[in-house]
Design a protein around this motif. Structure first.
Motif, PDB file in Angstrom:
ATOM      1  N   LEU A  99       0.822  -1.212   0.000  1.00  0.00           N
ATOM      2  CA  LEU A  99       0.000   0.000   0.000  1.00  0.00           C
ATOM      3  C   LEU A  99       0.857   1.263   0.000  1.00  0.00           C
ATOM      4  O   LEU A  99       0.464   2.284  -0.547  1.00  0.00           O
ATOM      5  N   GLY A 100       2.006   1.176   0.631  1.00  0.00           N
ATOM      6  CA  GLY A 100       2.826   2.351   0.906  1.00  0.00           C
ATOM      7  C   GLY A 100       2.487   2.815   2.311  1.00  0.00           C
ATOM      8  O   GLY A 100       1.311   2.969   2.633  1.00  0.00           O
ATOM      9  N   TYR A 101       3.475   3.023   3.145  1.00  0.00           N
ATOM     10  CA  TYR A 101       3.225   3.351   4.555  1.00  0.00           C
ATOM     11  C   TYR A 101       2.319   4.567   4.702  1.00  0.00           C
ATOM     12  O   TYR A 101       1.508   4.633   5.617  1.00  0.00           O
ATOM     13  N   ASP A 102       2.454   5.541   3.806  1.00  0.00           N
ATOM     14  CA  ASP A 102       1.621   6.744   3.889  1.00  0.00           C
ATOM     15  C   ASP A 102       0.160   6.474   3.548  1.00  0.00           C
ATOM     16  O   ASP A 102      -0.716   7.259   3.900  1.00  0.00           O
ATOM     17  N   SER A 103      -0.104   5.374   2.859  1.00  0.00           N
ATOM     18  CA  SER A 103      -1.480   5.057   2.440  1.00  0.00           C
ATOM     19  C   SER A 103      -2.187   4.083   3.371  1.00  0.00           C
ATOM     20  O   SER A 103      -3.352   3.773   3.156  1.00  0.00           O
ATOM     21  N   VAL A 104      -1.492   3.584   4.376  1.00  0.00           N
ATOM     22  CA  VAL A 104      -2.120   2.654   5.318  1.00  0.00           C
ATOM     23  C   VAL A 104      -3.103   3.442   6.179  1.00  0.00           C
ATOM     24  O   VAL A 104      -2.746   4.453   6.768  1.00  0.00           O
ATOM     25  N   SER A 105      -4.328   2.976   6.214  1.00  0.00           N
ATOM     26  CA  SER A 105      -5.365   3.637   6.997  1.00  0.00           C
ATOM     27  C   SER A 105      -6.292   2.577   7.574  1.00  0.00           C
ATOM     28  O   SER A 105      -6.229   1.402   7.196  1.00  0.00           O
ATOM     29  N   ALA A 106      -7.145   3.005   8.469  1.00  0.00           N
ATOM     30  CA  ALA A 106      -8.130   2.084   9.037  1.00  0.00           C
ATOM     31  C   ALA A 106      -9.002   1.506   7.933  1.00  0.00           C
ATOM     32  O   ALA A 106      -9.290   0.311   7.919  1.00  0.00           O
ATOM     33  N   ARG A 107      -9.416   2.338   6.990  1.00  0.00           N
ATOM     34  CA  ARG A 107     -10.261   1.872   5.887  1.00  0.00           C
ATOM     35  C   ARG A 107      -9.534   0.817   5.044  1.00  0.00           C
ATOM     36  O   ARG A 107     -10.104  -0.213   4.695  1.00  0.00           O
ATOM     37  N   ALA A 108      -8.258   1.060   4.741  1.00  0.00           N
ATOM     38  CA  ALA A 108      -7.490   0.094   3.938  1.00  0.00           C
ATOM     39  C   ALA A 108      -7.339  -1.232   4.680  1.00  0.00           C
ATOM     40  O   ALA A 108      -7.446  -2.302   4.069  1.00  0.00           O
ATOM     41  N   LEU A 109      -7.109  -1.166   5.992  1.00  0.00           N
ATOM     42  CA  LEU A 109      -6.977  -2.404   6.764  1.00  0.00           C
ATOM     43  C   LEU A 109      -8.299  -3.152   6.835  1.00  0.00           C
ATOM     44  O   LEU A 109      -8.317  -4.387   6.784  1.00  0.00           O
ATOM     45  N   MET A 110      -9.394  -2.438   6.960  1.00  0.00           N
ATOM     46  CA  MET A 110     -10.707  -3.095   6.978  1.00  0.00           C
ATOM     47  C   MET A 110     -10.997  -3.747   5.631  1.00  0.00           C
ATOM     48  O   MET A 110     -11.547  -4.852   5.576  1.00  0.00           O
ATOM     49  N   GLU A 111     -10.613  -3.093   4.543  1.00  0.00           N
ATOM     50  CA  GLU A 111     -10.803  -3.705   3.223  1.00  0.00           C
ATOM     51  C   GLU A 111      -9.943  -4.954   3.082  1.00  0.00           C
ATOM     52  O   GLU A 111     -10.392  -5.962   2.549  1.00  0.00           O
ATOM     53  N   PHE A 112      -8.695  -4.877   3.567  1.00  0.00           N
ATOM     54  CA  PHE A 112      -7.817  -6.046   3.513  1.00  0.00           C
ATOM     55  C   PHE A 112      -8.426  -7.222   4.260  1.00  0.00           C
ATOM     56  O   PHE A 112      -8.379  -8.361   3.804  1.00  0.00           O
ATOM     57  N   SER A 113      -9.022  -6.954   5.423  1.00  0.00           N
ATOM     58  CA  SER A 113      -9.578  -8.031   6.245  1.00  0.00           C
ATOM     59  C   SER A 113     -11.039  -8.343   5.905  1.00  0.00           C
ATOM     60  O   SER A 113     -11.690  -9.077   6.644  1.00  0.00           O
ATOM     61  N   ASN A 114     -11.515  -7.785   4.804  1.00  0.00           N
ATOM     62  CA  ASN A 114     -12.909  -7.996   4.394  1.00  0.00           C
ATOM     63  C   ASN A 114     -13.892  -7.626   5.509  1.00  0.00           C
ATOM     64  O   ASN A 114     -14.863  -8.322   5.755  1.00  0.00           O
ATOM     65  N   HIS A 115     -13.577  -6.541   6.197  1.00  0.00           N
ATOM     66  CA  HIS A 115     -14.397  -6.014   7.298  1.00  0.00           C
ATOM     67  C   HIS A 115     -14.569  -7.005   8.447  1.00  0.00           C
ATOM     68  O   HIS A 115     -15.533  -6.939   9.178  1.00  0.00           O
ATOM     69  N   ASP A 116     -13.610  -7.918   8.596  1.00  0.00           N
ATOM     70  CA  ASP A 116     -13.608  -8.855   9.719  1.00  0.00           C
ATOM     71  C   ASP A 116     -12.713  -8.278  10.805  1.00  0.00           C
ATOM     72  O   ASP A 116     -11.493  -8.469  10.815  1.00  0.00           O
ATOM     73  N   ILE A 117     -13.317  -7.559  11.731  1.00  0.00           N
ATOM     74  CA  ILE A 117     -12.565  -6.847  12.756  1.00  0.00           C
ATOM     75  C   ILE A 117     -11.811  -7.800  13.686  1.00  0.00           C
ATOM     76  O   ILE A 117     -10.711  -7.492  14.144  1.00  0.00           O
ATOM     77  N   LEU A 118     -12.359  -8.983  13.931  1.00  0.00           N
ATOM     78  CA  LEU A 118     -11.662  -9.952  14.794  1.00  0.00           C
ATOM     79  C   LEU A 118     -10.374 -10.440  14.140  1.00  0.00           C
ATOM     80  O   LEU A 118      -9.336 -10.553  14.802  1.00  0.00           O
ATOM     81  N   CYS A 119     -10.435 -10.723  12.854  1.00  0.00           N
ATOM     82  CA  CYS A 119      -9.244 -11.157  12.126  1.00  0.00           C
ATOM     83  C   CYS A 119      -8.200 -10.040  12.123  1.00  0.00           C
ATOM     84  O   CYS A 119      -7.022 -10.270  12.416  1.00  0.00           O
ATOM     85  N   LEU A 120      -8.638  -8.832  11.824  1.00  0.00           N
ATOM     86  CA  LEU A 120      -7.717  -7.699  11.790  1.00  0.00           C
ATOM     87  C   LEU A 120      -7.083  -7.468  13.161  1.00  0.00           C
ATOM     88  O   LEU A 120      -5.868  -7.273  13.268  1.00  0.00           O
ATOM     89  N   CYS A 121      -7.873  -7.523  14.200  1.00  0.00           N
ATOM     90  CA  CYS A 121      -7.333  -7.306  15.548  1.00  0.00           C
ATOM     91  C   CYS A 121      -6.365  -8.414  15.959  1.00  0.00           C
ATOM     92  O   CYS A 121      -5.380  -8.147  16.646  1.00  0.00           O
ATOM     93  N   ALA A 122      -6.620  -9.640  15.533  1.00  0.00           N
ATOM     94  CA  ALA A 122      -5.690 -10.733  15.841  1.00  0.00           C
ATOM     95  C   ALA A 122      -4.349 -10.496  15.149  1.00  0.00           C
ATOM     96  O   ALA A 122      -3.281 -10.692  15.753  1.00  0.00           O
ATOM     97  N   LEU A 123      -4.380 -10.050  13.894  1.00  0.00           N
ATOM     98  CA  LEU A 123      -3.134  -9.755  13.184  1.00  0.00           C
ATOM     99  C   LEU A 123      -2.400  -8.586  13.839  1.00  0.00           C
ATOM    100  O   LEU A 123      -1.183  -8.635  14.028  1.00  0.00           O
ATOM    101  N   LEU A 124      -3.138  -7.548  14.194  1.00  0.00           N
ATOM    102  CA  LEU A 124      -2.515  -6.392  14.843  1.00  0.00           C
ATOM    103  C   LEU A 124      -1.952  -6.775  16.214  1.00  0.00           C
ATOM    104  O   LEU A 124      -0.857  -6.343  16.585  1.00  0.00           O
TER     105      LEU A 124
END
Length: 179
Positions: A99-124
């Motif tokens: 993505l580029g570090y400057d382009s990383v955002s909450a929206r981009a991470l949610m899209e990456f995780s297909n709006h699965d907040i549990l999966c995203l939080c486990a990775l984080l």
């Protein structure tokens, strides 16, 4: 090690000012996107399953004689958890560099995780659990953690909490009732 190779190629791609020679990296990432999604889910499930075993090991009493501590059954779980945490760091490293570090955002991470907040939080959580000075991690792990923390703070935005909402108060209130 596949994540490590992709992450290294992404660093070289970004440092190449003409942008030539590394176009195939983006194509490769696109071809691998389904496998990356699957890997993220595997890390999420693995960390969830292992957490219980590691918590049990934390509750064992401290015994000075290693032959009598009963801790041996937990070593595999702890090592497995550490491996999954490192994998989380490398996986998010690949995504952030793509993505580029400057382009990383909450929206981009949610899209990456297909709006699965549990999966995203486990990775984080896996990313934040690793030690920054570990030689088996990306050289810029502290920067990756900082970028992730900034993106994490943005996850409270209403448009991310209610992704299928038009933004009106009535629509959010209706979704709140459903939850």
């Amino acid at each position: 090690s596949g994540c490590e190779v992709l992450a290294a190629l992404l660093v070289h791609r970004d440092s190449n000012s003409e942008g030539t020679g590394f176009d195939w990296v983006d194509d490769t990432l696109e071809d691998l996107s389904d496998q990356i999604d699957f890997l993220a889910l595997e890390v999420y499930c693995g960390l969830g399953r292992i957490q219980e075993r590691v918590t049990e090991s934390d509750e064992l009493p401290v015994v000075l004689d290693p032959g009598k501590d009963g801790f041996g059954a937990y070593w595999g779980s702890i090592e497995h958890r550490q491996a999954l945490q490192e994998l989380s760091a490398w996986l998010l490293c690949v995504i952030f560099r793509a993505l580029g570090y400057d382009s990383v955002s909450a929206r981009a991470l949610m899209e990456f995780s297909n709006h699965d907040i549990l999966c995203l939080c486990a990775l984080l959580r896996g990313l934040f659990a690793v030690r920054v000075n570990d030689s088996s991690l990306p050289h810029d792990t502290s920067q990756i953690q900082g970028v992730a923390l900034e993106a994490l703070a943005g996850l409270t935005a209403p448009e991310l909490a209610f992704p299928f909402s038009d933004g009106s108060e009535a629509d959010i209130a209706e979704q709140n009732k459903v939850l």
